[in-house]
Design a protein around this motif. Structure first.
Motif, PDB file in Angstrom:
ATOM      1  N   HIS A  72       2.981   6.195  -9.537  1.00  0.00           N
ATOM      2  CA  HIS A  72       1.837   5.286  -9.635  1.00  0.00           C
ATOM      3  C   HIS A  72       1.185   5.195  -8.254  1.00  0.00           C
ATOM      4  N   ALA A  73      -0.117   5.553  -8.182  1.00  0.00           N
ATOM      5  CA  ALA A  73      -0.787   5.568  -6.870  1.00  0.00           C
ATOM      6  C   ALA A  73      -1.482   4.244  -6.590  1.00  0.00           C
ATOM      7  N   GLY A  77      -3.239  -1.403  -2.353  1.00  0.00           N
ATOM      8  CA  GLY A  77      -2.318  -2.261  -3.101  1.00  0.00           C
ATOM      9  C   GLY A  77      -2.658  -3.740  -3.092  1.00  0.00           C
ATOM     10  N   TRP A  80      -4.766  -8.021  -6.354  1.00  0.00           N
ATOM     11  CA  TRP A  80      -4.288  -9.352  -6.724  1.00  0.00           C
ATOM     12  C   TRP A  80      -4.934  -9.835  -8.021  1.00  0.00           C
ATOM     13  N   ASN A 151     -10.594   0.018  -5.314  1.00  0.00           N
ATOM     14  CA  ASN A 151     -11.530  -0.923  -5.932  1.00  0.00           C
ATOM     15  C   ASN A 151     -12.486  -0.184  -6.868  1.00  0.00           C
ATOM     16  N   GLY A 216      -5.352  11.113 -13.114  1.00  0.00           N
ATOM     17  CA  GLY A 216      -5.262  11.843 -11.853  1.00  0.00           C
ATOM     18  C   GLY A 216      -5.114  10.884 -10.687  1.00  0.00           C
ATOM     19  N   HIS A 386     -12.450 -15.487   2.139  1.00  0.00           N
ATOM     20  CA  HIS A 386     -12.639 -15.621   0.688  1.00  0.00           C
ATOM     21  C   HIS A 386     -11.313 -15.627  -0.075  1.00  0.00           C
ATOM     22  N   ALA A 390      -7.796 -18.152  -3.769  1.00  0.00           N
ATOM     23  CA  ALA A 390      -6.754 -17.729  -4.716  1.00  0.00           C
ATOM     24  C   ALA A 390      -5.658 -18.779  -4.858  1.00  0.00           C
ATOM     25  N   ILE A 412      -2.354 -15.999 -10.057  1.00  0.00           N
ATOM     26  CA  ILE A 412      -3.742 -15.641 -10.409  1.00  0.00           C
ATOM     27  C   ILE A 412      -3.736 -14.761 -11.647  1.00  0.00           C
TER      28      ILE A 412
END
Ligand code: FAD
Length: 549
Positions: A72-73, A77, A80, A151, A216, A386, A390, A412
């Motif tokens: 899993h890439a 990371g 959130w 993202n 991929g 920002h 959370a 969250i």
């Protein structure tokens, strides 16, 4: 199970021939750290690998394929609330690409960069400030360390005219599950002159296959950058009544449709603004949740917060900015619209400094502290400020510096339905969601973002304290109920984390059948991120969802 363990050991043996020891980590502490989850359901990986080249990624994927090991890439990371760094199921091996962090090319004239997955938005922003101050990157609210590649691959969005990140991506380099490396768009023609400026290439456009999927591992993308405009101005406005939402949306939608407004426009409710400025006032409510109406009204009044609060930006030549400002002032007249540009901000800062010298201006200082990061984001400047939002429901005093939500026990769970740019749709959605939040004791933190000319993404999240098991259970129940309502009412989320993937797939839906066929063809061993958006190949029927009725 035993066979799987044996395979993973064999896999790590093969990997040891590709990576040096210090880039393979299977220690308990590291595995636990990568497995942490903001949703409160940790998914601990078997090991973490740190490749630094595309060849290494390809070699690892081939080894994984040969040994039936799932990999899993992640780029940085920081996902959130949408799955964090962990795999969909425990026990996969993470490829942390954060050390592939080179800006490989920067073209000032054509306004693009070629970046690796580990490049953070803070890093690219800094790189541009040093090497191409005439270009802006679009940033998200996920802080300086979040990636641009990860993202984009989860369809994330930011705040400027280039806010829809997939639309700003012009070609990718991808390692396929069998270890082949492909370049999308024109990138596979060695002599192509337009591979970074024309996204489609010729023939089927494959880029979409690698977004919100597991077909991929992307090892670089070409990303378009925004030329610094001649003039820039942000605007803020607020409505004091709940029903102002419909009117605000209906007033702004035509300006967005006509292209007068091109940036993302955010319309957040009072609770969303409060969560950005403070933590839940448990002391004022004697522990009662959700926020009682009288306390809520009081905080609104003290903090000069509207029931609905909006912001956006206008950029272009001096003439176009002046004209759009005039139009906005007319359209948003009932909502106290204010325009703020660099000069006004600098003036406010000078006044605040002057007042501070005579022991006053505290209020202005506080407001500037809140507004400056928002203003920066509208210009593509990322900030960790920002991230504070959370931890709204965490029962601890707020740390001085913004912290990783996982370090402060922030629970969250995002729900992000897409809504047509129409006031009545926004209202219908609010009417569906608010009673559910209320019933489960959570606050309905809501932002509507006009992301395209025709659609808004409604970003709403269940905020909870992960240390309280009863609250985690309620959050889970609330999530289940909200997802069911959203799916049944046609407000389908634009994105999800592992808890929601199966709910997005409808039983017998030819769309998901075709997706599965493509996955079967490209990755028959389900080597890459099994279960990420696409049903796992071995238990397809049990992971599909049937709509009521
Ligand atoms: C307070 C707060 C504010 C936020 N604001 C925003 C916002 O404004 N906009 C927004 O979009 N999100 C936002 N988020 C959500 C999230 O934090 C961001 O989207 C963040 O950018 C995701 O983390 P990342 O960039 O490190 O991607 P990663 O976590 O690395 O990856 C995201 C996903 O893509 C996959 N992936 C990553 N890299 C690759 C690769 N190279 N090949 C194949 N698959 C890959 C991963 O498996 C993962 O599922 C916010 C979250 C919080 C808590």
């Amino acid at each position: 199970m035993c066979a799987q363990i044996a395979d993973t050991q064999k896999f790590l043996g093969r990997v040891a021939r590709i990576l040096p020891d210090d880039r393979i980590d299977a220690t308990e502490t590291t595995r636990q750290r990568y497995g942490r989850s903001t949703f409160g359901n940790p998914r601990v990986p078997d090991a973490i690998l740190y490749p630094v080249t595309t060849d290494e990624v390809a070699g690892i994927v081939k080894a994984a394929n040969d040994t039936n090991t799932a990999v899993h890439a992640i780029s940085r990371g920081k996902n959130w609330g949408y799955g964090d760094a962990g795999p969909v199921e425990r026990g996969q091996v993470i490829l942390d690409l954060s050390r592939m962090n080179q800006v490989l090319e920067l073209n000032r004239e054509l306004a693009y960069a070629v970046i690796q997955p580990g490049v953070s938005q803070g890093q690219l922003s800094q790189h541009l400030a040093e090497h191409a101050p005439d270009l802006w990157v679009d940033a998200t609210g996920a802080g300086v360390d979040a990636s641009l590649v990860g993202n984009t691959l989860d369809h994330g969005f930011g705040h400027t005219r280039y806010g829809d990140h997939f639309l700003s991506c012009c070609g990718m380099e991808v390692v396929l599950p069998d270890g082949r490396v492909i370049h999308t768009g024109y990138g596979h023609y060695p002599n192509a002159k337009s591979d970074k400026v024309y996204p489609y290439g010729v023939g089927p456009m494959l880029d979409g296959l690698f977004v919100q999927s597991n077909m991929g591992i992307v090892t670089r993308i070409n990303i378009w950058l925004m030329p610094k405009p001649e003039d820039f101005c942000s605007f803020v406005f607020m409505g004091h009544n709940d029903h102002d939402l419909e009117d605000i949306v209906n007033r702004l939608a035509p300006l967005r449709m006509q292209g007068l407004l091109q940036s993302a426009i955010h319309i957040g409710n009072d609770l969303r603004i409060m969560s950005a400025r403070m933590r839940y006032p448990f002391d004022q409510t004697q522990g009662i949740t959700p926020l009682p109406e009288d306390v809520r009204a009081d905080i609104r009044k003290q903090g000069m917060i509207g029931m609905w609060n909006g912001c956006g930006s206008v950029s272009g030549t001096k003439g176009t900015v002046r004209a759009v400002r005039k139009e906005l002032a007319r359209v948003l007249k009932p909502y106290n619209v204010r325009f703020i540009n660099d000069q006004r901000l600098a003036l406010a800062e000078r006044i605040q400094k002057g007042l501070a010298m005579v022991g006053a201006g505290g209020w202005l200082g506080e407001m500037l502290g809140i507004f400056k990061p928002v203003y920066g984001l509208l210009k593509g400047e990322p900030s960790n400020e920002h991230i504070r939002g959370a931890a709204w429901r965490v029962r601890d005093p707020e740390p001085e510096l913004p912290a990783d939500p996982l370090d402060v026990h922030a629970g969250i769970a995002w729900l992000s339905p897409v809504v047509p740019n129409r006031g009545e749709d926004a209202r219908q959605l609010m009417n569906l969601m608010e009673p559910v939040y209320q019933k489960h004791g959570f606050d309905s933190l809501v932002t509507f973002t006009m992301i395209t000319e025709r659609a808004m993404i409604c970003i709403t999240n269940i905020s909870f304290d992960k240390r309280i098991p009863e609250e985690c259970q309620r959050a889970q129940d609330c999530y289940e109920e909200l997802m069911k309502i959203l799916m049944e009412s046609g407000f389908i989320p634009y994105r999800s984390g592992p808890t929601g993937y199966a709910k997005l797939r409808l039983e017998g839906d030819p769309f998901w059948d075709v997706v599965n066929s493509i996955k079967q063809t490209l990755d028959p061993n389900d080597t890459i991120s099994p279960g990420r958006y696409v049903a796992p190949l071995d238990d397809k029927p049990s992971t599909q969802h049937r709509l009521a009725g």
